[in-house]
Design a protein around this motif. Structure first.
Motif, short mmCIF file in Angstrom:
data_model
loop_
_atom_site.label_atom_id
_atom_site.label_comp_id
_atom_site.label_asym_id
_atom_site.label_seq_id
_atom_site.Cartn_x
_atom_site.Cartn_y
_atom_site.Cartn_z
N ALA A 1 0.85 -1.18 0.00
CA ALA A 1 0.00 0.00 0.00
C ALA A 1 0.89 1.23 0.00
O ALA A 1 2.07 1.16 0.33
N SER A 2 0.31 2.37 -0.36
CA SER A 2 1.04 3.63 -0.35
C SER A 2 0.82 4.35 0.97
O SER A 2 -0.19 4.13 1.66
N GLU A 3 1.78 5.20 1.34
CA GLU A 3 1.64 6.01 2.55
C GLU A 3 0.32 6.76 2.51
O GLU A 3 -0.06 7.30 1.48
N GLY A 4 -0.40 6.78 3.64
CA GLY A 4 -1.68 7.48 3.73
C GLY A 4 -2.87 6.62 3.39
O GLY A 4 -3.99 6.93 3.79
N GLU A 5 -2.68 5.53 2.64
CA GLU A 5 -3.79 4.61 2.36
C GLU A 5 -4.11 3.82 3.62
O GLU A 5 -3.31 3.75 4.54
N TYR A 6 -5.28 3.22 3.65
CA TYR A 6 -5.68 2.40 4.78
C TYR A 6 -5.58 0.93 4.44
O TYR A 6 -5.84 0.53 3.30
N ILE A 7 -5.20 0.12 5.44
CA ILE A 7 -5.25 -1.32 5.30
C ILE A 7 -6.16 -1.87 6.39
O ILE A 7 -6.33 -1.24 7.44
N PRO B 1 1.53 4.68 7.81
CA PRO B 1 2.34 5.85 8.18
C PRO B 1 3.56 6.00 7.28
O PRO B 1 3.87 5.12 6.47
N LYS B 2 4.26 7.12 7.44
CA LYS B 2 5.52 7.30 6.70
C LYS B 2 6.45 6.14 7.03
O LYS B 2 6.49 5.67 8.16
N SER B 3 7.17 5.69 6.02
CA SER B 3 7.96 4.49 6.19
C SER B 3 9.20 4.53 5.30
O SER B 3 9.27 5.31 4.36
N ASN B 4 10.12 3.64 5.58
CA ASN B 4 11.30 3.46 4.72
C ASN B 4 11.11 2.27 3.79
O ASN B 4 12.08 1.66 3.36
#
Length: 88
Positions: A14-20, A59-62
């Motif tokens: 998923a992309s940052e900001g999307e919900y899982i 959340p923001k991630s690496n």
């Protein structure tokens, strides 16, 4: 031996900001059962009941986020984990 805890997410990336959506179940777990979220930049935990479903934002991630279900069965700490690839 039958698996006593299960954990899954509705998708593996998923992309940052999307919900899982996270789904879990635990048989014979004590009152202290929680989800631990670790995106390398953000870490937090959520107390949960023995089974359920919740939605959380990515959340923001690496590049990855680890979701763990942590509990105690017969005095032993038990975990299940799922890795979600994070598109930045």
């Amino acid at each position: 031996m039958k698996k006593q805890m299960t954990l899954s997410t509705d998708r593996k990336s998923a992309s940052e900001g999307e919900y899982i959506e996270i789904t879990w179940a635990c048989e014979a777990c004590p009152d202290t059962l929680y989800l631990a979220i670790d995106s390398e930049r953000t870490k937090y935990s959520i107390a949960v009941s023995d089974s359920g479903t919740t939605r959380i934002p990515i959340p923001k991630s690496n590049g990855k986020m680890i979701v763990k279900l942590v509990g105690s069965i017969s005095g032993k700490k038990v975990t299940e984990s799922v890795e979600v690839r994070v598109k930045t």
